[in-house]
Design a protein around this motif. Structure first.
Motif, PDB file in Angstrom:
ATOM      1  N   ASP A   1      -1.911  11.524  -4.917  1.00  0.00           N
ATOM      2  CA  ASP A   1      -0.554  11.027  -4.690  1.00  0.00           C
ATOM      3  C   ASP A   1       0.054  10.523  -5.990  1.00  0.00           C
ATOM      4  O   ASP A   1      -0.643   9.939  -6.834  1.00  0.00           O
ATOM      5  CB  ASP A   1      -0.574   9.882  -3.672  1.00  0.00           C
ATOM      6  N   LEU A   2       1.357  10.751  -6.147  1.00  0.00           N
ATOM      7  CA  LEU A   2       2.041  10.224  -7.333  1.00  0.00           C
ATOM      8  C   LEU A   2       2.012   8.697  -7.328  1.00  0.00           C
ATOM      9  O   LEU A   2       1.881   8.062  -8.376  1.00  0.00           O
ATOM     10  CB  LEU A   2       3.480  10.722  -7.367  1.00  0.00           C
ATOM     11  N   LEU A   3       2.198   8.124  -6.142  1.00  0.00           N
ATOM     12  CA  LEU A   3       1.985   6.684  -5.952  1.00  0.00           C
ATOM     13  C   LEU A   3       0.796   6.553  -5.021  1.00  0.00           C
ATOM     14  O   LEU A   3       0.822   7.039  -3.891  1.00  0.00           O
ATOM     15  CB  LEU A   3       3.220   6.011  -5.359  1.00  0.00           C
ATOM     16  N   ASP A   4      -0.240   5.885  -5.498  1.00  0.00           N
ATOM     17  CA  ASP A   4      -1.530   5.928  -4.803  1.00  0.00           C
ATOM     18  C   ASP A   4      -1.964   4.544  -4.350  1.00  0.00           C
ATOM     19  O   ASP A   4      -3.012   4.035  -4.750  1.00  0.00           O
ATOM     20  CB  ASP A   4      -2.566   6.555  -5.748  1.00  0.00           C
ATOM     21  N   GLY A   5      -1.110   3.916  -3.524  1.00  0.00           N
ATOM     22  CA  GLY A   5      -1.462   2.611  -2.985  1.00  0.00           C
ATOM     23  C   GLY A   5      -0.934   1.461  -3.830  1.00  0.00           C
ATOM     24  O   GLY A   5      -1.702   0.627  -4.318  1.00  0.00           O
ATOM     25  N   VAL A   6       0.389   1.396  -3.984  1.00  0.00           N
ATOM     26  CA  VAL A   6       1.009   0.349  -4.799  1.00  0.00           C
ATOM     27  C   VAL A   6       1.183  -0.913  -3.957  1.00  0.00           C
ATOM     28  O   VAL A   6       1.760  -0.874  -2.864  1.00  0.00           O
ATOM     29  CB  VAL A   6       2.370   0.810  -5.348  1.00  0.00           C
ATOM     30  N   ASP A   7       0.710  -2.019  -4.469  1.00  0.00           N
ATOM     31  CA  ASP A   7       0.937  -3.337  -3.865  1.00  0.00           C
ATOM     32  C   ASP A   7       1.645  -4.200  -4.898  1.00  0.00           C
ATOM     33  O   ASP A   7       1.100  -4.463  -5.979  1.00  0.00           O
ATOM     34  CB  ASP A   7      -0.387  -3.989  -3.459  1.00  0.00           C
ATOM     35  N   LEU A   8       2.855  -4.628  -4.553  1.00  0.00           N
ATOM     36  CA  LEU A   8       3.650  -5.397  -5.501  1.00  0.00           C
ATOM     37  C   LEU A   8       4.684  -6.210  -4.726  1.00  0.00           C
ATOM     38  O   LEU A   8       5.307  -5.693  -3.799  1.00  0.00           O
ATOM     39  CB  LEU A   8       4.358  -4.467  -6.496  1.00  0.00           C
ATOM     40  N   ALA A   9       4.849  -7.468  -5.093  1.00  0.00           N
ATOM     41  CA  ALA A   9       5.823  -8.334  -4.417  1.00  0.00           C
ATOM     42  C   ALA A   9       6.747  -8.967  -5.436  1.00  0.00           C
ATOM     43  O   ALA A   9       6.297  -9.512  -6.454  1.00  0.00           O
ATOM     44  CB  ALA A   9       5.107  -9.421  -3.618  1.00  0.00           C
TER      45      ALA A   9
ATOM     46  N   ASP B   1       0.837  -1.204   0.000  1.00  0.00           N
ATOM     47  CA  ASP B   1       0.000   0.000   0.000  1.00  0.00           C
ATOM     48  C   ASP B   1       0.874   1.258   0.000  1.00  0.00           C
ATOM     49  O   ASP B   1       0.664   2.194   0.770  1.00  0.00           O
ATOM     50  CB  ASP B   1      -0.928   0.002   1.211  1.00  0.00           C
ATOM     51  N   ALA B   2       1.893   1.273  -0.869  1.00  0.00           N
ATOM     52  CA  ALA B   2       2.871   2.369  -0.888  1.00  0.00           C
ATOM     53  C   ALA B   2       2.271   3.629  -1.505  1.00  0.00           C
ATOM     54  O   ALA B   2       1.708   3.591  -2.612  1.00  0.00           O
ATOM     55  CB  ALA B   2       4.115   1.942  -1.663  1.00  0.00           C
TER      56      ALA B   2
ATOM     57  N   ARG C   1      -0.709   3.454  -9.661  1.00  0.00           N
ATOM     58  CA  ARG C   1      -1.090   2.159  -9.088  1.00  0.00           C
ATOM     59  C   ARG C   1      -0.642   1.032 -10.010  1.00  0.00           C
ATOM     60  O   ARG C   1      -0.543   1.225 -11.220  1.00  0.00           O
ATOM     61  CB  ARG C   1      -2.606   2.072  -8.887  1.00  0.00           C
ATOM     62  N   VAL C   2      -0.408  -0.121  -9.415  1.00  0.00           N
ATOM     63  CA  VAL C   2      -0.161  -1.329 -10.203  1.00  0.00           C
ATOM     64  C   VAL C   2      -1.519  -1.971 -10.454  1.00  0.00           C
ATOM     65  O   VAL C   2      -2.192  -2.416  -9.515  1.00  0.00           O
ATOM     66  CB  VAL C   2       0.778  -2.299  -9.458  1.00  0.00           C
ATOM     67  N   THR C   3      -1.921  -1.978 -11.715  1.00  0.00           N
ATOM     68  CA  THR C   3      -3.264  -2.465 -12.049  1.00  0.00           C
ATOM     69  C   THR C   3      -3.269  -3.898 -12.573  1.00  0.00           C
ATOM     70  O   THR C   3      -4.335  -4.518 -12.658  1.00  0.00           O
ATOM     71  CB  THR C   3      -3.910  -1.546 -13.096  1.00  0.00           C
TER      72      THR C   3
END
Length: 602
Positions: free
Chosen positions: A362-370, A348-349, A564-566
């Protein structure tokens, strides 16, 4: 912390005390020597009074000789004390300059990238060089002479009263306006001094930009435009310097005029007093000899006062950097990762710049990535989707403003910066090299290696081979060739290959690549990608892909939209399931897209 601009001049300059404390004894000895020299100079009129009133009046040649010897001895003692003052303060002042300069540079290295985004490099350079040098000169010369000359004037004025109170009062009355003029001068000159030093910083920025961008200026024929801009800035600085000169000229006018008027009135009063028998000729002579000794300290006050204000402004300017808040620091209780596996997770970055409007997303609006250990992940997306911003977070070039980034389950903010940046290495699209040898540039991230040792040679050669940077052996001195500033003597592709070699040589657990192959030709890119596959098999990699051929390096692809990562999957999966992914890929070069598709499918 209180800003320097809100402090009085003495309190602002007192902030230099921590740097001066180790050498304070010698500075004090220098001040004592200077004061002793002034006291000796004030003794000469007292001796002259005795000579004029005694041996000269009586005509005794032997006594006159002894009087001349006494004056000579005092003059010699004054010269020795002046030399001692310089000897005491010279080395300490350069020590303070050294400590200030290294401390300033250390601070610049520790401040976050967001600070350097806001500040012009020319402003920092002018503070580093001009302002700190000015402070050194003031500590070695201006401060001591200002204190000593003020004390000399005070002592001398008291001594003037011993011959006749009226002469002392006249001299004091005409000296009083000088202090009012000095107060008015401080308010005016302080503002001009700050403007001048800031404008000098802007001018340094223009020179630096023009030198770094000389190829662009020449290519577009904009040298005249750059010169016109520089000329305007230089003229603005010239006008400010002229206003400073006028302010100094005004204070000097009063500093010269008032003592002359005081001398005239004192001479008139002295003649009258001598005619009335209240003052002897020897006393009148000694009075004017004393007033002459005081003339230089009085005249120097204007210059020394302006010098002090310049030093105060320089101190304010360097403390603007020292006072900057460092938001990216080591944790109070750091954790460690003894052996990093390289599992990188964005949870949730969020990220936004501090000065961004509240209404802006936000420029990054809740990124979830592993990213799993050893996995290569390609980031794709349209311009402005947040790809580059995301890659700055693992190494803490910027910190998330929400959520977190973890390495092997540990929040990157819980690691020391030194440890974190041994686990995470980066290579940027805009490759920056330093004015050092190829060897030093490639092994920049390996403090654990001696660049000239066999192991250092092996690591460097392996990294150069992976980056297809064999061209270095054709340079005049091979890997010991010192490349030009920012590597501008090399081509864009050569700079990128050396920057990639530097990242590979660091042997990180996580390798972050911001389109590091964009300047390479197709054949060289293919060779680099083939070599990178072997490296990335053991390293977790996050790669920004601006060309579909780069996607071929990845195990999986992450699609970014609006911060976001979609979607996450293989190239083939995303081609089947994501319209936006197909649009992004199709917006790139079609030949490269086909090559990437075939490479991943195979």
């Amino acid at each position: 912390m209180t800003p320097s601009s809100t402090l009085s001049t003495p309190r602002a300059l007192a902030r230099l005390l921590p740097f001066a404390r180790p050498v304070l004894p010698r500075l004090i000895l220098g001040a004592v020597s200077a004061l002793a020299a002034s006291i000796v100079a004030l003794m000469i009129p007292l001796v002259l009074e005795g000579v004029v009133g005694g041996p000269i009046a009586s005509g005794d040649p032997g006594q006159i000789l002894w009087g001349a010897i006494a004056v000579l001895a005092l003059g010699l003692a004054e010269a020795i004390l002046v030399w001692a003052r310089r000897w005491f303060v010279l080395a300490p002042s350069t020590h303070i300059e050294y400590e200030l300069r290294t401390g300033f540079y250390r601070r610049l290295q520790r401040l976050p990238v967001s600070f350097h985004d806001r500040w012009q490099s020319g402003q920092l350079l002018s503070r580093m060089m001009q302002d700190i040098s000015l402070i050194r000169r003031w500590l070695a010369f201006g401060l001591i002479l200002l204190v000593v000359n003020v004390l000399t004037i005070a002592i001398g004025t008291v001594l003037l009263f011993q011959w006749h109170w009226l002469l002392g009062v006249i001299f004091l009355i005409f000296s009083a306006p000088l202090w009012y003029a000095g107060f008015h001068f401080e308010k005016q000159y302080g503002t001009l001094a700050r403007q001048s030093q800031d404008q000098a910083g802007d001018l340094a920025t223009s020179v630096e930009e023009s030198v770094h961008g000389i190829r662009v200026l020449k290519a577009f024929g904009r040298g005249g435009h750059a010169l016109a801009k520089f000329t305007r800035q230089a003229e603005t600085l010239r006008q400010t310097e002229l206003r400073k000169a006028r302010a100094i000229g005004q204070i000097w006018f009063w500093l010269v005029l008032l003592p002359e008027i005081a001398f005239a009135f004192c001479l008139g009063a002295g003649i009258v007093l001598a005619s009335l028998g209240e003052l002897s000729v020897a006393q009148l002579f000694a009075f004017f000899a004393m007033a002459t000794v005081l003339r230089w300290p009085m005249e120097s006050i204007g210059f020394l006062f302006s010098f002090m204000l310049d030093a105060r402004t320089a101190t304010d300017r360097i403390y603007e950097v020292f006072d900057e808040e460092n938001t990216i620091v080591d944790p109070a209780a750091p954790k460690t990762i003894p052996t990093a596996r390289g599992r990188l997770v964005f949870e949730d970055a969020h990220f936004r710049y501090q000065d961004a409007p509240e209404t802006q997303r936000d420029l990054l609006d809740g990124v979830d990535l592993a990213l799993e250990p050893g996995e290569t992940m390609a980031l794709v997306g349209l311009t402005g989707s947040g790809k580059t911003t995301l890659t700055t977070l693992p190494a803490r070039l910027y910190d998330v403003t929400g959520g977190r980034v973890t390495l092997d389950g540990v929040d990157v903010r819980d690691l020391t910066l030194e440890e974190l940046r041994t686990h995470v290495a980066m290579a940027f699209e805009d490759a920056t090299l330093f004015s050092a040898s190829v060897r030093e540039n490639v092994l920049l991230g390996r403090d654990d290696l001696d660049p000239t040792s066999p192991e250092g040679e092996r690591v460097m050669r392996e990294a150069l081979t992976i980056a297809q940077a064999g061209f270095v052996d054709e340079l005049p001195r091979g890997v010991d060739t010192v490349i030009g500033e920012e590597g501008l003597s090399l081509s864009g592709g050569q700079r990128q290959r050396l920057a990639l070699a530097r990242a590979v040589a660091a042997r990180p657990a996580v390798l972050v690549l911001d389109d590091p192959l964009s300047a390479l030709d197709v054949d060289t890119e293919a060779l680099v990608e083939e070599a990178l596959r072997r490296v990335l098999a053991e390293t977790t990699a996050l790669i920004i892909a601006h060309r579909p051929s780069t996607v071929a390096l990845a195990d999986r692809v992450a699609l970014m939209e609006h911060g976001r990562v979609t979607a996450v999957g293989t190239h083939s999966e995303l081609m089947r399931t994501s319209d936006h992914y197909r649009y992004v890929i199709s917006s790139l070069d079609s030949d490269d897209a086909d090559a990437a598709h075939e490479g991943v499918a195979s």
